[in-house]
Design a protein around this motif. Sequence first.
Motif, mmCIF file in Angstrom:
data_model
loop_
_atom_site.group_PDB
_atom_site.id
_atom_site.type_symbol
_atom_site.label_atom_id
_atom_site.label_comp_id
_atom_site.label_asym_id
_atom_site.label_seq_id
_atom_site.Cartn_x
_atom_site.Cartn_y
_atom_site.Cartn_z
ATOM 1 N N PRO A 10 64.894 36.553 23.579
ATOM 2 C CA PRO A 10 63.661 36.032 24.242
ATOM 3 C C PRO A 10 62.471 36.698 23.379
ATOM 4 O O PRO A 10 62.405 37.797 23.211
ATOM 5 N N ARG A 14 58.178 35.416 26.810
ATOM 6 C CA ARG A 14 59.312 35.054 27.604
ATOM 7 C C ARG A 14 59.777 36.534 28.158
ATOM 8 O O ARG A 14 59.907 36.209 29.499
ATOM 9 N N ARG A 15 59.618 37.591 27.751
ATOM 10 C CA ARG A 15 59.877 38.767 28.264
ATOM 11 C C ARG A 15 58.896 39.043 29.135
ATOM 12 O O ARG A 15 59.124 39.596 30.256
ATOM 13 N N ARG A 18 59.637 37.179 32.213
ATOM 14 C CA ARG A 18 60.887 37.577 32.942
ATOM 15 C C ARG A 18 60.371 38.874 33.768
ATOM 16 O O ARG A 18 60.892 38.891 34.804
ATOM 17 N N ASP A 21 58.645 37.458 36.741
ATOM 18 C CA ASP A 21 59.720 36.951 37.740
ATOM 19 C C ASP A 21 60.247 38.084 38.610
ATOM 20 O O ASP A 21 60.829 37.838 39.770
ATOM 21 N N LEU A 22 60.769 39.046 37.920
ATOM 22 C CA LEU A 22 61.477 40.383 38.427
ATOM 23 C C LEU A 22 60.404 40.970 39.485
ATOM 24 O O LEU A 22 61.152 41.281 40.592
ATOM 25 N N TRP A 234 67.249 37.911 36.518
ATOM 26 C CA TRP A 234 66.427 36.726 36.351
ATOM 27 C C TRP A 234 66.967 35.532 37.087
ATOM 28 O O TRP A 234 66.252 34.561 37.302
ATOM 29 N N SER A 238 65.037 33.135 39.732
ATOM 30 C CA SER A 238 64.784 31.953 39.665
ATOM 31 C C SER A 238 65.107 30.895 40.773
ATOM 32 O O SER A 238 64.375 30.292 41.192
ATOM 33 N N SER A 384 61.946 28.822 35.416
ATOM 34 C CA SER A 384 62.680 29.264 34.061
ATOM 35 C C SER A 384 63.920 28.261 33.958
ATOM 36 O O SER A 384 64.783 28.560 33.293
ATOM 37 N N GLU A 410 68.800 30.090 33.254
ATOM 38 C CA GLU A 410 69.434 31.293 32.905
ATOM 39 C C GLU A 410 70.743 31.524 33.316
ATOM 40 O O GLU A 410 71.424 32.720 33.053
#
Length: 566
Positions: A10, A14-15, A18, A21-22, A234, A238, A384, A410
């Motif tokens: 990624p 994108r990182r 992520r 998201d986390l 991830w 999602s 994602s 993912e």
Amino acid sequence: MVHAKPACRPGPRRRIARIADLAGLLLRTGLLFSGRPLRAPRQVRALRRWGTTLAGLTVANAVREPDRPALIDDRGALSFAELDDRTGRLAAGLRPDVPRPRVGVLCRNHRGMAETLIACGKNGAEVLLLNTGFGVGQLRAVLAELRVDVLVADAEFASALAAVPSELRRRVLWTGEGADAGDGPGGPTLEEVIDETAEARRTPPPIAGRTIVLTSGTTGQPRGALLSPNPGPWALASLASRLPLRARQTAIIEAPLFHTWGLAALQMALAMRSAVVLHRRFDPVRTLRAVSEHRDAVLFAVPVMLQRIMELPEPVLRGCDASRLRMVAVSGAPLPGDLAVRFMDVFGDTLYNVYGSTETAWVSIAGPKELRAHPDTAGRPPRSTSVAILDPAGGRVPDGAIGRIHVANEALFEGYTSGEPPRIRDGRLSTGDVGHFGPDGLLFVDGREDGLVVSGGEKVVPRQVEDAIARMPGVLEVAVAGVPDAAWGQRLAAYVVPRRGARLTADAVRRHVRDQVAAYAVPRDVHFVPELPRNATGKVVPRWLDPARPREVRSEGQVSWPHAAP
């Protein structure tokens, strides 16, 4: 082996996404601060060491909340510490002396099944999940193709295993009471292995073992799909963006654990540090009792289970205390007719429909508001996840037009065990289904690619006809499929299960379809049948519908629903 996942790393954006998201997952679900937060650093270290496998989640949960209930089945409850200890000893005693062991599992939903999956993760064994609805022929064929070093099975399958050549079942371990030597291959029970193994495995395997899930096989022989054992946080982030998952709930998993949806439910429940409730066989009354008894309950099921619940007498439905029910998540088959609305009218707006496949995991999720407005929708993709509707040439079709559904997320599978290449377009994997996007961006699944019926030049979607017939008074359930026709190429056939005491006629069914759908969608054949042929995951199997097929062919793998205890 052809892999479905892209090999690229990624990029910076994108990182960052992520990480966001986390962070959202930890805060929104309460994972960060619930249940002894001072032990969170030790839990994180365990996860970094073991990964987010079933084994890693069990070890980490035992570090964070050792005394919290982890698993409840017909035999009682196990804490996370007990589950960690038992699976560690089982891992040490179960591992065959081969470099890359493969363990076949033929079990219903109970602690023996869950403990075997976790133990295989602890010793790096590859797991082959076998469908409990397999007949002897299919079982023999699968084991011949995907040979196992150890087979873990429930004693009820002893006679079927006795018919399998011994070289295909080299070593058998039994859950529960085991099997008599005269009924099948001899071997110890899991409990004996655990009791006789003093030293539990405490170090992660050098290579994490993958899981092989067999596709449901409603149109032919099942295929082995390789799933990653370590999905990472991830994937959970999602799903949690569309599902109301919270830490320390009670997860009642009625979906079969050998199926992708049941396995995903177990993964999510352990990740949420939830107590997992398992029942060997589905019983709608017992499911409602579990919903009433457990605080903050979430139910993972397949749609036919909701149908069976709604068929219960009105006093039984009213007797269920659904005030503690936080979520009912279903997957594995379409929600028929207006089942979603009828279910929510009784149990509240807690229903979520997860559309996906063995190969793609999830694709989209429909929540209560969407299901009330459109009971047949598959919802929207979670974070994602990218979904596209493509034509045969790979181009995007306009909104409202039917095309092939492709997805990227993912958790795409790693490939088929046969080496057969997956169908990928622009980095998205085909689900094998056709569908369309509505004007409000909702996804609708119209059926399998090979399930569309072309009759006299008109394309007919069987799902639309099924939903129309399912709404008729007096119809319990229905399946519609295409059958060969000399004049028209194909014609529609409807297989209708009437409610007890209902007076239905073929002409009434045809008039209803003509009024609700179209004249060209009217089924020329209308069969009234006592039940629909379903496999162990509750899916109707089209090739078993034809009443002209020999009974022994139609019943191979067929399961009566609900599963009644013998």
